[in-house]
Design an enzyme around this catalytic site. Structure first.
Site, mmCIF file in Angstrom:
data_model
loop_
_atom_site.group_PDB
_atom_site.id
_atom_site.type_symbol
_atom_site.label_atom_id
_atom_site.label_comp_id
_atom_site.label_asym_id
_atom_site.label_seq_id
_atom_site.Cartn_x
_atom_site.Cartn_y
_atom_site.Cartn_z
ATOM 1 N N GLU A 16 -8.637 10.254 -0.892
ATOM 2 C CA GLU A 16 -7.047 10.293 -0.535
ATOM 3 C C GLU A 16 -6.578 10.257 -1.892
ATOM 4 O OE1 GLU A 16 -4.319 10.587 0.622
ATOM 5 O OE2 GLU A 16 -4.354 10.225 2.988
ATOM 6 N N ARG A 108 -1.304 -2.237 4.597
ATOM 7 C CA ARG A 108 -1.815 -1.854 3.148
ATOM 8 C C ARG A 108 -1.027 -0.939 2.614
ATOM 9 N NH1 ARG A 108 -4.181 2.910 3.125
ATOM 10 N NH2 ARG A 108 -5.374 3.826 4.950
ATOM 11 N N ASN A 110 -0.330 2.772 1.261
ATOM 12 C CA ASN A 110 -1.004 4.088 1.663
ATOM 13 C C ASN A 110 -0.580 5.006 0.414
ATOM 14 O OD1 ASN A 110 -2.936 5.681 3.255
ATOM 15 N ND2 ASN A 110 -1.094 6.943 4.199
ATOM 16 N N ASN A 160 3.344 8.385 4.286
ATOM 17 C CA ASN A 160 2.119 9.613 3.803
ATOM 18 C C ASN A 160 2.650 10.317 2.851
ATOM 19 O OD1 ASN A 160 -0.429 10.240 3.537
ATOM 20 N ND2 ASN A 160 -0.658 9.927 5.800
ATOM 21 N N ASP A 212 -0.683 14.784 6.715
ATOM 22 C CA ASP A 212 -1.094 13.551 5.840
ATOM 23 C C ASP A 212 -0.419 13.856 4.382
ATOM 24 O OD1 ASP A 212 -2.706 11.670 4.565
ATOM 25 O OD2 ASP A 212 -4.182 12.168 6.154
#
Length: 313
Positions: A16, A108, A110, A160, A212
């Site tokens: 990521e 958490r 991102n 995101n 995403d």
């Protein structure tokens, strides 16, 4: 010019957050569940890593004015990491700067990016269990240079991708399970956002998968990774039209995108192999790989670094 998609390195469990550092000409990214920050050198193909050791790592962004300091989202903390990138480090000893979602232990950080003033923008999501992401447990934040954490949108499910236009008056944002890309009016001075509107809806365009990570090119068009969609969308946010769907063979779960290279004309793409079965892994030999897409005929912008108080840098 023909478009080429090249697998560079991998596999990573949940790659990521690619970020091109134009000073060092190297790409930084993360492997979330393995708590790793990684650096890819396109000149040599070498990938070095540092394990943060504070929980899942959602993003990594260089600190403005430094060569070896980074802001990372680790578990619910925004942390400061020191790493020269030249060797593998199994324990970073990060310094916690702020903590988000103080009432929850099941979330958490991102995706995140810095704006033109060095202000950090990013959000949180629930920790996925048994392949399911509990809804509406995250929020979308900014963190000023004085470490003040401000909540802008709550709740969100999977905070995101984000990107700013060249005029710096529009912020594009994705909460993945809405299946939409939205735009906010953006006040660069105050860091306020307003007047949310949808600019693209994957379901209305019959696109399988979820949006995403995201970036923007110098034409003002968006590039959106599609998790479960084996590709990247090229979108005109002014018209809502899909310009291209660049397919990536051998990997279905595409996670994020960033322009890099000396001319910012290479689109670096991360992917994931998390939770894939043996059969799925056979069908997706490049699942979890880092890719480079060349020949797109567009360029991106240099990304921003994160600004911190002088005493920390």
């Amino acid at each position: 010019m023909s478009v080429t998609v090249e697998p560079l390195s991998g596999p990573y469990t949940l790659g990521e957050g690619p970020h091109w550092d134009h000073v060092s000409q190297k790409l930084y990214f993360v492997d979330i569940e393995n708590e790793k920050i990684l650096r890819y050198d396109p000149a040599t193909g070498v990938v070095n890593f540092a394990i943060v050791g504070n929980g899942p790592v959602g993003f990594v962004i260089p600190v403005e004015g430094t060569r070896n300091k980074f802001v990372a989202g680790s578990s619910r903390d925004v942390v400061l990491v020191s790493w020269d990138g030249e060797k593998n480090v199994t324990k970073c000893m990060p310094q916690t700067l702020v903590t988000a979602d103080s009432k929850s232990t099941e979330t958490r950080w991102n995706d995140a990016k810095a704006d033109a003033s060095g202000r950090l923008w990013g959000g949180t999501m629930a920790i996925i269990k048994d392949g399911v992401c509990p809804p509406n447990m995250g929020s979308f934040y900014s963190m000023d240079a004085d470490l003040t954490l401000k909540t802008h949108v709550t709740p969100v499910t999977i905070s995101n991708g984000l990107a700013w236009n060249s005029n710096n008056d529009t912020l594009y944002y994705i909460d993945s399970l809405t299946y939409q890309v939205v735009a906010f009016n953006y006040n660069a001075q105050t860091g306020d956002i307003s007047n949310k509107k949808t600019v693209f809806d994957l379901r209305e365009n019959n696109i399988n998968g979820i949006p995403d990570g995201m970036t923007i090119d110098t034409d003002g068009n968006l590039w959106v990774a599609v998790f479960g969609g084996a590709g990247v969308l090229h979108i005109n946010p002014q018209t809502g039209k899909l310009l291209r769907y660049v397919k990536i063979n051998g990997a279905k779960n595409i996670t994020s995108v960033a322009f890099g290279g000396p001319n910012f004309d290479v689109l670096y793409v991360t992917s994931a192999n998390v939770d894939l079965t043996e059969d799925e892994l056979k069908e997706q030999p490049y699942a979890g790989y880092l890719f480079a897409i060349k020949g797109l005929g567009v360029r991106g912008y240099p990304p921003n670094s994160c600004k911190l108080p002088d005493k920390l840098t």
